[in-house]
Design a protein around this motif. Sequence first.
Motif, PDB file in Angstrom:
ATOM      1  N   THR A 385       0.813  -1.227   0.000  1.00 36.22           N
ATOM      2  CA  THR A 385       0.000   0.000   0.000  1.00 36.22           C
ATOM      3  C   THR A 385       0.837   1.262   0.000  1.00 36.22           C
ATOM      4  O   THR A 385       0.485   2.243  -0.661  1.00 36.22           O
ATOM      5  CB  THR A 385      -0.944   0.076   1.220  1.00 36.22           C
ATOM      6  N   GLU A 386       1.946   1.279   0.749  1.00 35.02           N
ATOM      7  CA  GLU A 386       2.739   2.507   0.802  1.00 35.02           C
ATOM      8  C   GLU A 386       3.310   2.819  -0.572  1.00 35.02           C
ATOM      9  O   GLU A 386       3.287   3.961  -1.027  1.00 35.02           O
ATOM     10  CB  GLU A 386       3.880   2.390   1.814  1.00 35.02           C
ATOM     11  N   GLN A 388       2.114   1.782  -3.395  1.00 37.08           N
ATOM     12  CA  GLN A 388       0.988   2.119  -4.250  1.00 37.08           C
ATOM     13  C   GLN A 388       0.659   3.603  -4.129  1.00 37.08           C
ATOM     14  O   GLN A 388       0.455   4.289  -5.129  1.00 37.08           O
ATOM     15  CB  GLN A 388      -0.218   1.277  -3.833  1.00 37.08           C
ATOM     16  N   ASP A 389       0.608   4.097  -2.896  1.00 39.00           N
ATOM     17  CA  ASP A 389       0.324   5.514  -2.678  1.00 39.00           C
ATOM     18  C   ASP A 389       1.383   6.382  -3.339  1.00 39.00           C
ATOM     19  O   ASP A 389       1.061   7.369  -3.995  1.00 39.00           O
ATOM     20  CB  ASP A 389       0.304   5.829  -1.173  1.00 39.00           C
ATOM     21  N   LEU A 391       3.329   5.673  -5.873  1.00 40.10           N
ATOM     22  CA  LEU A 391       3.206   5.622  -7.329  1.00 40.10           C
ATOM     23  C   LEU A 391       1.986   6.412  -7.796  1.00 40.10           C
ATOM     24  O   LEU A 391       2.043   7.106  -8.816  1.00 40.10           O
ATOM     25  CB  LEU A 391       3.107   4.169  -7.807  1.00 40.10           C
TER      26      LEU A 391
ATOM     27  N   TYR B 186      -3.936  -1.318  -7.348  1.00 39.57           N
ATOM     28  CA  TYR B 186      -3.063  -0.484  -8.164  1.00 39.57           C
ATOM     29  C   TYR B 186      -3.116  -0.956  -9.610  1.00 39.57           C
ATOM     30  O   TYR B 186      -3.132  -2.151  -9.888  1.00 39.57           O
ATOM     31  CB  TYR B 186      -1.614  -0.572  -7.663  1.00 39.57           C
TER      32      TYR B 186
ATOM     33  N   GLN C 219       2.607   8.068   7.675  1.00 44.78           N
ATOM     34  CA  GLN C 219       3.187   7.440   6.483  1.00 44.78           C
ATOM     35  C   GLN C 219       3.170   5.926   6.411  1.00 44.78           C
ATOM     36  O   GLN C 219       2.916   5.370   5.374  1.00 44.78           O
ATOM     37  CB  GLN C 219       4.629   7.910   6.228  1.00 44.78           C
ATOM     38  N   GLN C 247      -5.971   1.307   6.399  1.00 44.18           N
ATOM     39  CA  GLN C 247      -4.759   0.592   5.990  1.00 44.18           C
ATOM     40  C   GLN C 247      -4.459  -0.568   6.920  1.00 44.18           C
ATOM     41  O   GLN C 247      -3.574  -1.354   6.644  1.00 44.18           O
ATOM     42  CB  GLN C 247      -3.542   1.543   6.028  1.00 44.18           C
ATOM     43  N   TRP C 249      -3.326  -0.130   9.987  1.00 46.20           N
ATOM     44  CA  TRP C 249      -2.202   0.171  10.869  1.00 46.20           C
ATOM     45  C   TRP C 249      -2.645   0.296  12.320  1.00 46.20           C
ATOM     46  O   TRP C 249      -1.822   0.231  13.242  1.00 46.20           O
ATOM     47  CB  TRP C 249      -1.507   1.464  10.419  1.00 46.20           C
TER      48      TRP C 249
END
Lengths: 668, 253, 329
Positions: A385-386, A388-389, A391, B186, C219, C247, C249
């Motif tokens: 996910t990180e 993906q964000d 990009l 994505y 982040q 997410q 988290w």
Amino acid sequence: MMTYDVIKSILVLLALLVAGGIFLGRVYQLLWANLRLGQRSSPFKQWGERIKGVVVYVAGQFRLFRVLIPGTGHFFIFWGFLILSLTILQAIVEGLVSFVNPHFVLPLIGSFGPLALIQDLFAVLVIVAVIYALVVRLFVNPKRYLGSHKSQGVMVLMFIFTIMLSLLVMNGIRINLGQDPLHVWRPISTAVGRIFFGAAAGTQEVIKEIAYWTHLCVVLIFLTELPEGKHFHVVTSVPAVLLRNLEPHGRLPAATDLSGQVGVSTIEQFRWRQMLDFYTCTECGRCQDVCPAYASGLPLSPKLLMMELRDNLKERGAALRAHTSNSTAQAAQGRTLVGDVISDSVLWACTTCFACDQECPLFIEHISPIVDMRRFLVIEGRVGTELQDALANLGRYGNSFGQSERMRARWTQPIQPPIKDARREPVEYLWFVGDYASYSPTLTDVTVKTAEVFRKAGLDFGILYDAERNAGNDVRRVGEEGLFEMLVEKNSMALGKCTYQAIVTTDPHTYNTLKNEYPVNEDEHRPVLHYAELLDQLITAGKLKFSKKLGYKVTYHDPCYLGRYNGVYDAPRRVIEATGCELVEMPRHNDGSFCCGAGGGRIWMAEGEIQERPSESRIREAVKLGKVTTFVVACPKDVTMFRDAVKTTGNESRLEVKDLIELVHAAL
Amino acid sequence: MNIVVLVKLVPDLVEELTIDTSGVALDTAWLRLIINEFDDHAIEQGILLKEGGGGVVTVVAPDIEGVDDVLFTAAAKGADRLIKIKGDFAGVNNHALARAFSAVVKELQPDLVLTGVQANNDLDGSVGPLLAGCLEMPYVGYISGVSLSEGKSKIRKEYPGGLIAEMDVTLPAVLGIQAAEQPPRYVAVSKVRQMMKTSTIEERTASGLDMAGGPTISRMFQTEAGQRATMLTGSPDEVATKLVGIFKELGVL
Amino acid sequence: MNQDIYVVIEHLRGQVAEISFVMLAGAHELAKGLGGNVVAVLLGHKAQALAGNPSAGAGQYLAADKVLSLDHPALADFTSDAYQKVLTDLISKDQPRAVLFGSTSIGTDLASTLSIKLGLPMVSSCRSFSTDGKFISQICGGKIMAEGDLPGPTALVTMVPGGYKAEQGQSAQSPAVTEIEVPALESLRVTLASYIEPESGDVDIAKEPLLVSVGRGIQNQDNIVLAEELAQALGGAVSGSRPVIDQGWLATSRLVGKSGKSVKPKVYLAMGISGAPEHVEGITNSDTIIAINTDPAAPIFGVAKYGSEIDLFDLIEILTEKVKQSKGG
């Protein structure tokens, strides 16, 4: 009449045919049948350069000396192998023609004294090297061998030892029995022969024949084993070095056209030249030893990756040739290369720092297959996910921070007079600032200092303001080729409208891709410079003068994309020297520099299960130098990574991280 | 399963928003329009349902700047048909948009209509329930889970505090998606570009945009900062010290 | 046709939602100018007690001039189809000047559809009214306000919290309750199957005196531990905004905001949170909000008492250190 000599000839012939047949059969399967499954590789040119490479790197064993003692050992084993191959030839021919002449000696080679001496000496050197290597394998067990096939290594060392020893015994006994006209040239063999001096002639003949058969059989068994596993490099090393990639290191090959599919998901989608690399891995582990991902505890080892790719290639080749009813073949078909054999997390762990490709004695490219497989993961959407964000932000806003393009030049607001807009007026130097230098709030003051230094140096420079986008270096290395192309298009269009003599950038990643991967302007050559190169030029030309000598004791961290990738080591060091600082080198410097861990898109990903951050290991290395107070870097991501690492390792009172430009700024 | 997903493009809040000279609308000069985040979830949910139980997913959007990219991205994720409605959508409210959508939805005869539960520029309700009113279909919003069976759907509706209600809804129905069962996937840029070459966007024309039902805005303005926070400045060390002082004042330290 | 302002009371499993009181306060503001009554509309089954004796103690009756109770077993729990049918009937019969709904999981299921079915104008995201009959709505993440005359003949309005305090919609006197006949409710297309309780979680953030709350700015998951260390040093707990929970988290029990919990700590430290209305909804009852965000235009600074533009990553560990030191650690 079926004398021993006749039988000997027949048996040697049979053994040669069997062993030779097995060897050639295996080589055929591996090098021809399997490689044919692979994709086309680009045609090879620059033969002069290539042949020179074989001389330096194969004959000269150049890269092996980077780990000195084992390297020296291998040098002797390699040269011993070459020089003593003639003795093997002698043994085979002698056996084949023994029914005519049991004491046949090869013409010329067989009667050249100095050669005999060299052979004798090398036999000893090889034995010493082999014993050393056995000690290392069995008792020292260095970390780089973790995962390598120990038993194979030991077996081959024993083979070599036996071959050498049996040769010396044969030679020695021949000398005893007066059968060797060159005996004065073989002192070692003579000494070995003394061991058997007391025995009866008949007994010695028997021992000699036993030694002969041992020698021949071990050689032929070794021959059949050669294509299996890591010793295949004996066959593939020359082609591998001869056909090595001569493109600039920083230029990734484009994605292979796989009729619609993007990225590699099965082994036969690799180019045959890449497959040759998989076979050439000697499992030496030098790459593993320098890999920052491996050192931090992540599941990636470049060596193990090559081994898995090699094994998968063999499996798949065999499976495709086997009957479909074969259950092992079916099982092999069922496992996916990307996912089952090589997990996603292994592929994402790579920082693309190039340490592995740099270290490998046989120029194996590890990063290229990793990026090819990442390209597949990206198309499949198998992206964390990180990332993906990041990009998505890069695609929408042209930067990974998710901020508007209009905010890119916000850092310039306090600067008076305003920095030239390269889109509107011609400039001499077009300063491609880069994402981190523009958007990261902690780096703004470094960027402002850079502008001040350029001003003080009287440079005619300008920036692209809002038209600049991320240059795409790491987007490409993450495997998002389509997004990379889009960024190249946008940046090229913006650059195309400007008038400039050279591009200067503060970020080595930006520098790398602009220099090596962007379409080159064909009319004029407009260089791409890193600011360290530019400052070096200015200092040498006397255009940048310092008013004081800083006198700090500093160490310098070679950024991966400036050093290893583009060979810029000296320019930043001269700049440091010019500011009056004393440079103390870390053990891992120049092309051995240890990556901060941010490259390859890793700075956009979740860290994962890390035991020690590469940046922390590096800071500890600097602290160990003792008197050094400043850690100098030349990359904005390095500033971020190392400032964090100084904090997390509790070294704030001992070490300060400064960008090279800060030293220059202070010394002006 | 015939699934239709309705998508709206809304202002990107990353950009600075200003009011135009009329004083009643947003200035479009620097406005970037992006897909409504909740509609993105609706697309994802639609694709998930198709992947789970088969069917066809049609994505419908009004013809505004940026719509082609949005539709091709949906195709790259797995949408089967793409439809854009042509018309002058500048300044058009949700009532008009819903009516324009309903003409197309009637033609498509779906089992299920998915759309985002809300959009950041909604001033006259949301497209989903408005559409449900036009088509006389049942509507449930704040959906975070959908499963389908013959003629019926079982949905999860979110309430505050993490409470969830499981409800049965007869089909055809309109659902307002809060979150898809997994975050929107994505799609690589090259896949979207490939879709641009291989997919086609069908077109329909809106027969007049009837805005009846929406309010008339007499004034639009940027939210006043109001009692703006007292800002603490300085180095991290200085700010941290000031905060510790504040914590002490407030009695938490 | 009358000038009454109807408020559709929202209740869930025996509790009146706070938005209902906010709407009543808004209704009163409107009614001042229009001269009509504020009428609470209570749909449910045996829910009349909610009008007369709501959950928590004295002084919290619905501040309405009267309550219309529409009682039917099918209305026991909220479902959009049943509630819509009843309200369609009621509104077309009574034709009030305005009907207020919450901009919530309940209200938004109803208002827009009724607008189409009844051909009545609607306004959403309304924050407050003015006595001269204007609505003021907020859109675009709270950054833009839109104002206009309340449309007629009957305006359907969904309201967001923030313009009024719940106390303004509460009264010490219980209003009169009138039973209204409910039309037949058959072949409902939406029926409730069950409720799923939220995960209880280890911590009830609604009861914590201090919260270190993180948003997108944190982040990634690896950095949550920094917030945990700070929270521990301060003797509080960690909470988060929607993107962080989505997410995965942080657990859902830590969600603050519209779909999560409303919290009322002494100190709410918002780090890397932009302050979108859906989040702010959950923190307005905090004593002191402190916001750390590198974007000076972040809406959170409009509700925070103290703020800083510093990067949370530059601050958080130093702050944790200093807090520990001041505690004598």
